[in-house]
Design a protein around this motif. Structure first.
Motif, PDB file in Angstrom:
ATOM      1  N   LYS A 156       0.807  -1.214   0.000  1.00  0.00           N
ATOM      2  CA  LYS A 156       0.000   0.000   0.000  1.00  0.00           C
ATOM      3  C   LYS A 156       0.843   1.268   0.000  1.00  0.00           C
ATOM      4  CE  LYS A 156      -4.119  -1.865   2.289  1.00  0.00           C
ATOM      5  NZ  LYS A 156      -5.007  -1.757   3.476  1.00  0.00           N
ATOM      6  N   TYR A 157       2.041   1.165   0.526  1.00  0.00           N
ATOM      7  CA  TYR A 157       2.865   2.365   0.699  1.00  0.00           C
ATOM      8  C   TYR A 157       4.216   2.182   0.008  1.00  0.00           C
ATOM      9  CZ  TYR A 157      -0.737   3.064   4.193  1.00  0.00           C
ATOM     10  OH  TYR A 157      -1.956   3.190   4.831  1.00  0.00           O
ATOM     11  N   ALA A 158       4.162   1.765  -1.258  1.00  0.00           N
ATOM     12  CA  ALA A 158       5.391   1.484  -1.999  1.00  0.00           C
ATOM     13  C   ALA A 158       6.261   2.731  -2.149  1.00  0.00           C
ATOM     14  CB  ALA A 158       5.047   0.909  -3.376  1.00  0.00           C
ATOM     15  N   GLU A 159       5.633   3.897  -2.313  1.00  0.00           N
ATOM     16  CA  GLU A 159       6.416   5.118  -2.557  1.00  0.00           C
ATOM     17  C   GLU A 159       7.242   5.523  -1.338  1.00  0.00           C
ATOM     18  OE1 GLU A 159       7.520   9.188  -2.517  1.00  0.00           O
ATOM     19  OE2 GLU A 159       5.735   8.526  -1.415  1.00  0.00           O
ATOM     20  N   PRO A 160       6.648   5.637  -0.122  1.00  0.00           N
ATOM     21  CA  PRO A 160       7.501   5.960   1.025  1.00  0.00           C
ATOM     22  C   PRO A 160       8.446   4.815   1.397  1.00  0.00           C
ATOM     23  CG  PRO A 160       5.234   5.591   1.746  1.00  0.00           C
ATOM     24  CD  PRO A 160       5.221   5.657   0.248  1.00  0.00           C
ATOM     25  N   PHE A 161       8.030   3.572   1.130  1.00  0.00           N
ATOM     26  CA  PHE A 161       8.904   2.440   1.426  1.00  0.00           C
ATOM     27  C   PHE A 161      10.189   2.514   0.599  1.00  0.00           C
ATOM     28  CE2 PHE A 161      10.391  -1.938   0.685  1.00  0.00           C
ATOM     29  CZ  PHE A 161      10.604  -2.336   2.003  1.00  0.00           C
ATOM     30  N   ALA A 162      10.087   3.012  -0.628  1.00  0.00           N
ATOM     31  CA  ALA A 162      11.259   3.108  -1.503  1.00  0.00           C
ATOM     32  C   ALA A 162      12.314   4.047  -0.941  1.00  0.00           C
ATOM     33  CB  ALA A 162      10.837   3.567  -2.894  1.00  0.00           C
ATOM     34  N   ARG A 163      11.924   4.931  -0.023  1.00  0.00           N
ATOM     35  CA  ARG A 163      12.876   5.884   0.568  1.00  0.00           C
ATOM     36  C   ARG A 163      13.508   5.351   1.858  1.00  0.00           C
ATOM     37  NH1 ARG A 163       8.514   9.458  -0.470  1.00  0.00           N
ATOM     38  NH2 ARG A 163       8.132   9.720   1.765  1.00  0.00           N
ATOM     39  N   VAL A 164      13.082   4.187   2.303  1.00  0.00           N
ATOM     40  CA  VAL A 164      13.642   3.598   3.520  1.00  0.00           C
ATOM     41  C   VAL A 164      15.100   3.209   3.253  1.00  0.00           C
ATOM     42  CG1 VAL A 164      13.503   1.634   5.120  1.00  0.00           C
ATOM     43  CG2 VAL A 164      11.410   2.776   4.346  1.00  0.00           C
ATOM     44  N   PRO A 165      16.017   3.493   4.169  1.00  0.00           N
ATOM     45  CA  PRO A 165      17.415   3.087   3.971  1.00  0.00           C
ATOM     46  C   PRO A 165      17.538   1.578   3.785  1.00  0.00           C
ATOM     47  CG  PRO A 165      17.227   4.588   5.831  1.00  0.00           C
ATOM     48  CD  PRO A 165      15.831   4.239   5.431  1.00  0.00           C
ATOM     49  N   VAL A 166      18.463   1.178   2.944  1.00  0.00           N
ATOM     50  CA  VAL A 166      18.701  -0.233   2.656  1.00  0.00           C
ATOM     51  C   VAL A 166      18.897  -1.027   3.943  1.00  0.00           C
ATOM     52  CG1 VAL A 166      20.390  -1.827   1.664  1.00  0.00           C
ATOM     53  CG2 VAL A 166      19.625   0.150   0.355  1.00  0.00           C
ATOM     54  N   GLU A 167      19.568  -0.421   4.907  1.00  0.00           N
ATOM     55  CA  GLU A 167      19.903  -1.111   6.151  1.00  0.00           C
ATOM     56  C   GLU A 167      18.673  -1.514   6.966  1.00  0.00           C
ATOM     57  OE1 GLU A 167      23.231   1.538   4.863  1.00  0.00           O
ATOM     58  OE2 GLU A 167      21.067   1.789   5.128  1.00  0.00           O
ATOM     59  N   LEU A 168      17.545  -0.819   6.733  1.00  0.00           N
ATOM     60  CA  LEU A 168      16.338  -1.048   7.545  1.00  0.00           C
ATOM     61  C   LEU A 168      15.184  -1.657   6.760  1.00  0.00           C
ATOM     62  CD1 LEU A 168      16.259   2.319   9.572  1.00  0.00           C
ATOM     63  CD2 LEU A 168      17.192   0.116  10.308  1.00  0.00           C
ATOM     64  N   MET A 169      15.410  -1.991   5.497  1.00  0.00           N
ATOM     65  CA  MET A 169      14.319  -2.426   4.629  1.00  0.00           C
ATOM     66  C   MET A 169      13.527  -3.597   5.213  1.00  0.00           C
ATOM     67  SD  MET A 169      13.675  -0.909   1.695  1.00  0.00           S
ATOM     68  CE  MET A 169      14.355   0.125   0.400  1.00  0.00           C
ATOM     69  N   GLU A 170      14.220  -4.632   5.654  1.00  0.00           N
ATOM     70  CA  GLU A 170      13.517  -5.828   6.130  1.00  0.00           C
ATOM     71  C   GLU A 170      12.689  -5.526   7.365  1.00  0.00           C
ATOM     72  OE1 GLU A 170      13.240  -9.961   8.067  1.00  0.00           O
ATOM     73  OE2 GLU A 170      13.829  -8.012   8.850  1.00  0.00           O
ATOM     74  N   LEU A 171      13.219  -4.719   8.276  1.00  0.00           N
ATOM     75  CA  LEU A 171      12.475  -4.373   9.490  1.00  0.00           C
ATOM     76  C   LEU A 171      11.202  -3.616   9.146  1.00  0.00           C
ATOM     77  CD1 LEU A 171      15.320  -3.205  11.922  1.00  0.00           C
ATOM     78  CD2 LEU A 171      14.217  -5.445  11.800  1.00  0.00           C
ATOM     79  N   VAL A 172      11.313  -2.652   8.268  1.00  0.00           N
ATOM     80  CA  VAL A 172      10.148  -1.826   7.921  1.00  0.00           C
ATOM     81  C   VAL A 172       9.138  -2.635   7.117  1.00  0.00           C
ATOM     82  CG1 VAL A 172       9.386   0.235   6.677  1.00  0.00           C
ATOM     83  CG2 VAL A 172      11.471   0.313   8.067  1.00  0.00           C
ATOM     84  N   TYR A 173       9.610  -3.478   6.212  1.00  0.00           N
ATOM     85  CA  TYR A 173       8.712  -4.288   5.378  1.00  0.00           C
ATOM     86  C   TYR A 173       7.768  -5.126   6.233  1.00  0.00           C
ATOM     87  CZ  TYR A 173       7.212  -7.578   1.731  1.00  0.00           C
ATOM     88  OH  TYR A 173       6.458  -8.341   0.861  1.00  0.00           O
ATOM     89  N   PHE A 174       8.284  -5.662   7.337  1.00  0.00           N
ATOM     90  CA  PHE A 174       7.474  -6.541   8.182  1.00  0.00           C
ATOM     91  C   PHE A 174       6.879  -5.819   9.393  1.00  0.00           C
ATOM     92  CE2 PHE A 174      10.297  -9.612   6.016  1.00  0.00           C
ATOM     93  CZ  PHE A 174       9.320 -10.401   5.424  1.00  0.00           C
ATOM     94  N   SER A 175       6.854  -4.504   9.367  1.00  0.00           N
ATOM     95  CA  SER A 175       6.338  -3.743  10.516  1.00  0.00           C
ATOM     96  C   SER A 175       4.929  -3.211  10.324  1.00  0.00           C
ATOM     97  CB  SER A 175       7.278  -2.568  10.828  1.00  0.00           C
ATOM     98  OG  SER A 175       8.500  -3.024  11.334  1.00  0.00           O
ATOM     99  N   GLY A 176       4.369  -3.337   9.119  1.00  0.00           N
ATOM    100  CA  GLY A 176       3.016  -2.857   8.881  1.00  0.00           C
ATOM    101  C   GLY A 176       2.875  -1.353   8.995  1.00  0.00           C
TER     102      GLY A 176
END
Length: 285
Positions: free
Chosen positions: A245-265
């Motif tokens: 649902k939030y692909a655009e702001p997710f694309a700005r997440v730092p690479v180092e935190l991608m997995e944490l944010v992806y599974f955080s809802g």
């Protein structure tokens, strides 16, 4: 080692949420002090990148492997629009590390340099009860032993190299002989298996509440095994669809935190709060 314990603790969904939303900086500050040294004038993002770089060189834990899989396979080869990922999925008494669904379900069992391999063969055999493609992702120190243990050719083997790239040693091949209806069925929550039965059978069992689950399982067992697997994969993929649902702001997440944010809802406001935190200077209230 104290530094390793700190990065293990810091790079979790719970720790990130406490840090960003509750402004609980205790673990973060301790990790910076022990690993980062003086970071006066630098941002929280600078500090996270420094700590992640330490992890990449000194302590490649399970999070590091999962984050590599998310970045290099789900986001690097596929797209959030067509592909979903699940982690830590219970499968017949085992916990599947990482699953990527893109038409098929690709299992990724992680064996870091910090793990032992005692249960590897049994784990992979179990995952073949639900999925047709399995891979083991490992380190150079385990590679020869993994190849020896996994002497059946359908299992893919992927090496996380010293340069932190994913090198395919052996491609996974389709293997359907181990599939079991009951293992597939138990992956689903009640609303999910009810949708499967309505879609594939046109109706739900008419029976008492006490017998309902077993009756649903019996009906599910009447499906062709590959039809059953396809229906389960569809439900599991839909379970992870919130992340799209939030692909655009997710694309700005730092690479180092991608997995944490992806599974955080995360919701829109959560992304904004994360971005605000990352641009703040270390120690800024």
């Amino acid at each position: 080692m104290a530094e390793s314990s700190l990065v293990n603790k810091l790079f979790t969904v719970n720790s990130l949420n406490k840090l960003v939303f509750e402004h609980d900086t205790r673990t973060f500050s301790q990790a910076i002090q022990e690993i980062g040294g003086a970071m006066v004038g630098q941002t929280n993002l600078d500090a996270i990148r420094h700590l992640y770089a330490y992890m990449s060189k000194k302590h490649r834990n399970e999070y590091f492997y999962k984050n590599a899989l998310l970045n290099k396979i789900l986001l690097g080869r596929h797209s959030m629009n067509t592909t979903s990922a699940l982690r830590e999925l219970p499968v017949a008494g085992n916990i599947l590390d990482f699953l990527i669904i893109n038409g098929v379900g690709q299992v990724y069992e992680i064996k870091t340099e910090l793990d032992n391999l005692k249960r590897l063969r049994q784990q992979v055999s179990t995952y073949y009860q639900a999925f047709s493609f399995c891979n083991v992702v490992t380190d150079e120190s385990h590679l020869a032993e993994v190849q020896k243990i996994l002497d059946f050719p359908q299992v893919g083997i992927i090496l996380l190299t010293k340069r932190n790239t994913l090198h395919v040693v052996r491609n996974s091949e389709m293997y359907n002989e181990g599939l079991k209806h009951e293992t597939l069925f138990k992956l689903l929550r009640k609303p999910e298996f009810e949708r499967v039965l309505l879609r594939c059978c046109g109706q739900l069992p008419q029976t008492s509440q006490g017998r309902y689950y077993r009756a649903c399982l019996a009906q599910f067992k009447g499906l062709d095994i590959l039809e059953a697997q396809g229906a389960v994969l569809r439900e599991l993929k839909q379970r992870a669809a919130e992340n799209k649902k939030y692909a655009e702001p997710f694309a700005r997440v730092p690479v180092e935190l991608m997995e944490l944010v992806y599974f955080s809802g995360y919701r829109q406001a959560d992304f904004a709060e994360l971005e605000d935190f990352l641009v703040q200077q270390v120690g800024e209230a």
